[in-house]
Design a protein around this motif. Structure first.
Motif, PDB file in Angstrom:
ATOM      1  N   LYS A  73       0.830  -1.216   0.000  1.00 58.24           N
ATOM      2  CA  LYS A  73       0.000   0.000   0.000  1.00 58.24           C
ATOM      3  C   LYS A  73       0.858   1.256   0.000  1.00 58.24           C
ATOM      4  O   LYS A  73       0.574   2.219  -0.731  1.00 58.24           O
ATOM      5  CB  LYS A  73      -0.967  -0.006   1.189  1.00 58.24           C
ATOM      6  N   GLN A  76       2.516   1.431  -3.557  1.00 56.83           N
ATOM      7  CA  GLN A  76       1.586   1.851  -4.601  1.00 56.83           C
ATOM      8  C   GLN A  76       1.215   3.325  -4.458  1.00 56.83           C
ATOM      9  O   GLN A  76       1.214   4.079  -5.437  1.00 56.83           O
ATOM     10  CB  GLN A  76       0.333   0.986  -4.574  1.00 56.83           C
ATOM     11  N   ARG A 130       2.414  -1.864 -12.787  1.00 54.51           N
ATOM     12  CA  ARG A 130       1.696  -2.943 -13.490  1.00 54.51           C
ATOM     13  C   ARG A 130       2.425  -4.278 -13.392  1.00 54.51           C
ATOM     14  O   ARG A 130       1.793  -5.321 -13.177  1.00 54.51           O
ATOM     15  CB  ARG A 130       1.493  -2.562 -14.951  1.00 54.51           C
ATOM     16  N   PHE A 133       2.159  -5.641  -9.765  1.00 62.69           N
ATOM     17  CA  PHE A 133       0.794  -5.913  -9.306  1.00 62.69           C
ATOM     18  C   PHE A 133      -0.104  -6.130 -10.529  1.00 62.69           C
ATOM     19  O   PHE A 133      -0.964  -5.298 -10.843  1.00 62.69           O
ATOM     20  CB  PHE A 133       0.284  -4.751  -8.445  1.00 62.69           C
ATOM     21  N   THR A 135      -2.631  -7.861 -11.345  1.00 66.87           N
ATOM     22  CA  THR A 135      -4.090  -8.012 -11.275  1.00 66.87           C
ATOM     23  C   THR A 135      -4.797  -6.699 -10.923  1.00 66.87           C
ATOM     24  O   THR A 135      -6.025  -6.662 -10.875  1.00 66.87           O
ATOM     25  CB  THR A 135      -4.480  -9.078 -10.231  1.00 66.87           C
ATOM     26  N   GLU A 136      -4.037  -5.644 -10.699  1.00 65.96           N
ATOM     27  CA  GLU A 136      -4.635  -4.372 -10.284  1.00 65.96           C
ATOM     28  C   GLU A 136      -4.824  -3.444 -11.491  1.00 65.96           C
ATOM     29  O   GLU A 136      -3.999  -2.569 -11.760  1.00 65.96           O
ATOM     30  CB  GLU A 136      -3.769  -3.695  -9.216  1.00 65.96           C
ATOM     31  N   ARG A 138      -7.029  -1.205 -11.783  1.00 69.08           N
ATOM     32  CA  ARG A 138      -7.541   0.104 -11.390  1.00 69.08           C
ATOM     33  C   ARG A 138      -6.481   1.198 -11.423  1.00 69.08           C
ATOM     34  O   ARG A 138      -6.808   2.386 -11.356  1.00 69.08           O
ATOM     35  CB  ARG A 138      -8.196   0.021 -10.003  1.00 69.08           C
ATOM     36  N   ASP A 164      -7.289   1.565  -1.331  1.00 71.28           N
ATOM     37  CA  ASP A 164      -8.243   0.674  -1.998  1.00 71.28           C
ATOM     38  C   ASP A 164      -9.558   1.394  -2.279  1.00 71.28           C
ATOM     39  O   ASP A 164     -10.118   1.282  -3.375  1.00 71.28           O
ATOM     40  CB  ASP A 164      -8.490  -0.574  -1.150  1.00 71.28           C
ATOM     41  N   LEU A 167      -8.946   3.895  -5.161  1.00 72.65           N
ATOM     42  CA  LEU A 167      -8.881   3.191  -6.445  1.00 72.65           C
ATOM     43  C   LEU A 167     -10.288   2.801  -6.909  1.00 72.65           C
ATOM     44  O   LEU A 167     -10.643   2.961  -8.087  1.00 72.65           O
ATOM     45  CB  LEU A 167      -8.014   1.938  -6.323  1.00 72.65           C
ATOM     46  N   GLN A 168     -11.071   2.295  -5.969  1.00 74.47           N
ATOM     47  CA  GLN A 168     -12.435   1.879  -6.286  1.00 74.47           C
ATOM     48  C   GLN A 168     -13.278   3.079  -6.724  1.00 74.47           C
ATOM     49  O   GLN A 168     -14.000   3.019  -7.736  1.00 74.47           O
ATOM     50  CB  GLN A 168     -13.062   1.197  -5.078  1.00 74.47           C
TER      51      GLN A 168
END
Length: 239
Positions: A73, A76, A130, A133, A135-136, A138, A164, A167-168
């Motif tokens: 976290k 990122q 990328r 991570f 699978t991310e 977003r 999180d 990002l969402q």
């Protein structure tokens, strides 16, 4: 031997604390900077150029910060914020201009000394985020390239504790934006972001429509015919 281990442990704890303090300060300063210079998804590049000290100080601090990818976290959040600040810095250094593409090698050639690395903007996006991570997907809705075709920049920093949710929120906002996802019955036009990074959005047997629908209030038709509209590289500047 025991004393040596104890001293080493204390030293490592102290260094970690200093680095954590530096990182928290960096996030707080980034937040203040963005609140002052970003409005409605646009950046006041002229004001920053007239008073560049705050941005220069931020990026000077970013040079000294090093975050391990195992601390996901913090890592990122650091690199997302740093990417966006470096984009702003690159525009300011070349302002006035109409597009980041007016600067040769803006994304793929210009090197930046940050986070213990000497890297390009493309390196931050593709090698540090990328690749580490995969699978991310977003990330594509928070990394802002200074063009109006990109999802808008927010006027606050990305924080590890809220990352999180942020990002969402930005992904949901983009994928429910009628200008970003353009629907006409079963014909759907989407940003070239989905073409350039198609593999990021089609994982584990899902297709692009599945990915988009996972974040939409009003679902796209099952048999949507998807095409890509041209990317708008016009500068995201405050008017």
């Amino acid at each position: 031997m025991k004393n040596t281990i104890t001293i080493l442990s204390i030293s490592l704890f102290f260094l970690a604390g200093v680095n954590a303090q530096d990182l928290n300060s960096y996030f707080a300063s980034t937040d203040s900077f963005l609140k002052e210079h970003v409005k409605n998804g646009r950046v006041n590049y002229k004001a920053i150029k007239n008073n560049p000290d705050a941005l220069a100080s931020l990026l000077a601090n970013a040079k000294k910060i090093s975050v391990s990818k195992t601390d996901a976290k913090n890592y990122q959040a650091f690199w997302i914020n740093t990417y966006n600040l470096l984009v702003i810095d690159g525009i300011v250094r070349n302002h006035p201009l109409k597009s980041p593409l007016d600067v040769n090698g803006f994304f793929e050639k210009k090197k930046h000394e940050v986070g213990g690395e000497n890297i390009t903007l493309n390196d931050i996006e593709n090698k540090l985020l990328r690749a580490n991570f995969p699978t991310e997907a977003r990330f594509h809705f928070v990394l802002v390239c200074a063009g109006l075709g990109c999802p808008p920049i927010i006027n606050s920093a990305y924080q590890p504790s809220t990352l999180d949710a942020q990002l969402q929120k930005q992904t949901v906002k983009a994928l429910n934006d009628n200008n970003f996802i353009r629907v006409n019955k079963n014909k759907v036009q989407v940003s070239q972001i989905f073409e350039w990074y198609k593999g990021d959005f089609e994982q584990n047997g899902s297709d692009l429509v599945d990915f988009i629908n996972a974040y939409r209030t009003e679902q796209l038709p099952d048999k949507s015919r998807v095409s890509y509209y041209p990317y708008d590289w016009t500068l995201n500047e405050v008017k």
